[in-house]
Design an enzyme around this catalytic site. Structure first.
Site: not given
Ligand code: AMP
Length: 408
Positions: A50, A211, A364, A387
């Site tokens: 950064r 999600k 990130g 974000g």
């Molecule tokens: P996000 O911040 O929504 O991009 O999510 C990132 C997080 O999603 C990471 O910390 C991953 O460990 C989690 N992740 C990725 N694939 C899965 C999965 N199949 N089940 C649960 N968590 C997941």
């Protein structure tokens, strides 16, 4: 070509003053940077990317003969001084990176800092203490913003990672000073808005992460211009369950099932190819050493969780990228923080890096994944935001950019 309205090509995606529009010679220039670096328990900086990302703007200001005042937040000190979140280690690292003296100011407002700034010569650099040691920063307090603005003649925002926050140093100061974008901010906007509004096609978007709810805005915004969508990560299983299949104990957002169906249908109607994992790595839990299996996605047994895409999916996704001219990737394919569930993410990182395409990686986790996979040098652009990156990909205006002075 798929249907949908094609937004007008973007010529000047920013429309705001940039650092090159200002005559910085002998001026006090307040640069809001994102020096929110990770520190270990001994307050050593574990990753200084950064700081490095802000160097083009800092060096330009020094070369132009500005008196350079750098300000940032670090961590979440909750409005009061806390030595664990001091920017002193950052000032020290910056001194080494710039190979010149860097003065550290133990506060960001008050008589002491005004005194320091009065004594500055053109080309001098001051790093102010953490902005969040004052409540006024996160509250966007007008008096605090005014006090910061009083330190300078010009304001430059180069803190892309914080541009989605309506804080005093982001949206408050520009009310009082001519406000321009730094080089990093400009580059981020050009790449991210460029890919959203006017991608060279075929354009493939790879979305993963935990999600659906976190990425739905991005999917909806890309819909009109994307040719293929590849879905991995936890979000895939909400889509699969919405199609009527069992997914065992995999992560599912039950309140997003209808939305998932709607977006899948809408993409299909536009002729967008939509890929879900065909196989996955499953386990009962995340514990290292717990039993894992690779199964077809439609055969996840009860009690098991899908925690990564499998090898057939990695191959499928790789092939889907072959004709791409633009690739956007946001979100890991699995729980890549745990070795046993990291292979899918690293395989996709390599496929993206090997593609003959403009490749843009955002957010990130995905940034970390391409570095861990050792392919970061082969990616065209890695966004420094989390974000802020998502908000731009969702087509939303960032408060920190809206606040800058219009070019006209
Ligand atoms: P996000 O911040 O929504 O991009 O999510 C990132 C997080 O999603 C990471 O910390 C991953 O460990 C989690 N992740 C990725 N694939 C899965 C999965 N199949 N089940 C649960 N968590 C997941």
């Amino acid at each position: 070509m798929v249907g949908g309205t094609n937004p007008a090509p973007i010529k000047d995606v920013l429309g705001k003053l940039t650092v090159e529009d200002l005559d910085l010679q002998n001026k006090r220039v307040f640069i809001r940077v994102d020096f929110n670096v990770p520190l270990d328990e001994n307050l050593n900086i574990t990753d200084d990317r950064r700081i490095r990302s802000a160097l083009p703007t800092i060096n330009y200001a020094i070369d132009e003969g500005a008196k350079v005042i750098l300000a940032s937040h670090l961590g979440r000190p909750k409005g009061k001084p806390d030595p664990r979140y001091s920017l002193a280690p950052v000032a020290k690292r910056l001194k080494r990176l710039l190979n010149k003296e860097v003065i550290f100011s133990p506060d960001c407002v008050g008589p002491q800092v005004r005194n320091l700034i009065e004594k500055m010569q053109p080309g001098d650099v001051v790093v102010l203490e953490n902005l969040r040691f004052h409540e006024g920063e996160e509250k966007n307090d007008e008096v605090f913003a005014r006090n910061l603005a009083d330190l300078a003649d010009f304001y430059i925002n180069d803190a892309f990672g914080t541009a989605h926050r309506s804080h005093a140093s982001i949206v408050g100061i520009p009310k009082f000073l001519p406000a321009a974008a730094g080089f990093l901010l400009k580059k981020e906007i050009e790449y991210l808005k460029g890919v959203v509004n006017n991608p060279v096609r075929p354009f493939v978007a790879i979305l993963g992460g935990a999600k659906v709810s976190g990425k739905i805005g991005v999917l909806e915004n890309l819909e009109a211009n994307v040719d293929k969508v590849l879905i991995g990560g936890g979000m895939a299983y909400t889509f699969i369950k919405a199609m009527g299949y069992e997914v065992g104990d995999s992560l599912v957002e039950d309140n997003m099932l209808e939305t998932a169906q709607r977006i899948r249908k809408s993409l299909k109607e536009r002729g967008v190819k939509f890929y879900l994992p065909v196989d996955c790595v499953i386990a009962h839990d995340l514990e290292p050493g717990s039993e894992t299996k690779i199964v077809p996605t439609l055969e996840i047994p009860p009690g098991w969780k899908a925690l990564d895409i499998g090898p057939a999916s990695a191959k499928l996704f790789d092939e889907a990228l072959h004709n791409a001219k633009t690739i956007l990737w946001n979100g890991p394919m699995g729980v890549f923080e745990v070795d046993a569930f990291s292979r899918g993410t690293f395989a996709v990182a390599r496929s993206v890096a090997d593609a003959y395409a403009l490749t843009i990686v955002g957010g990130g986790d995905t940034d970390l994944a391409v570095h861990r996979a050792g392919v970061s040098d082969s990616i065209s652009f890695i966004s420094t935001g989390g974000g802020a990156t998502l908000q731009l990909l969702e087509g939303k205006e960032l408060p920190g950019i809206a606040a800058l002075t219009d070019k006209e």
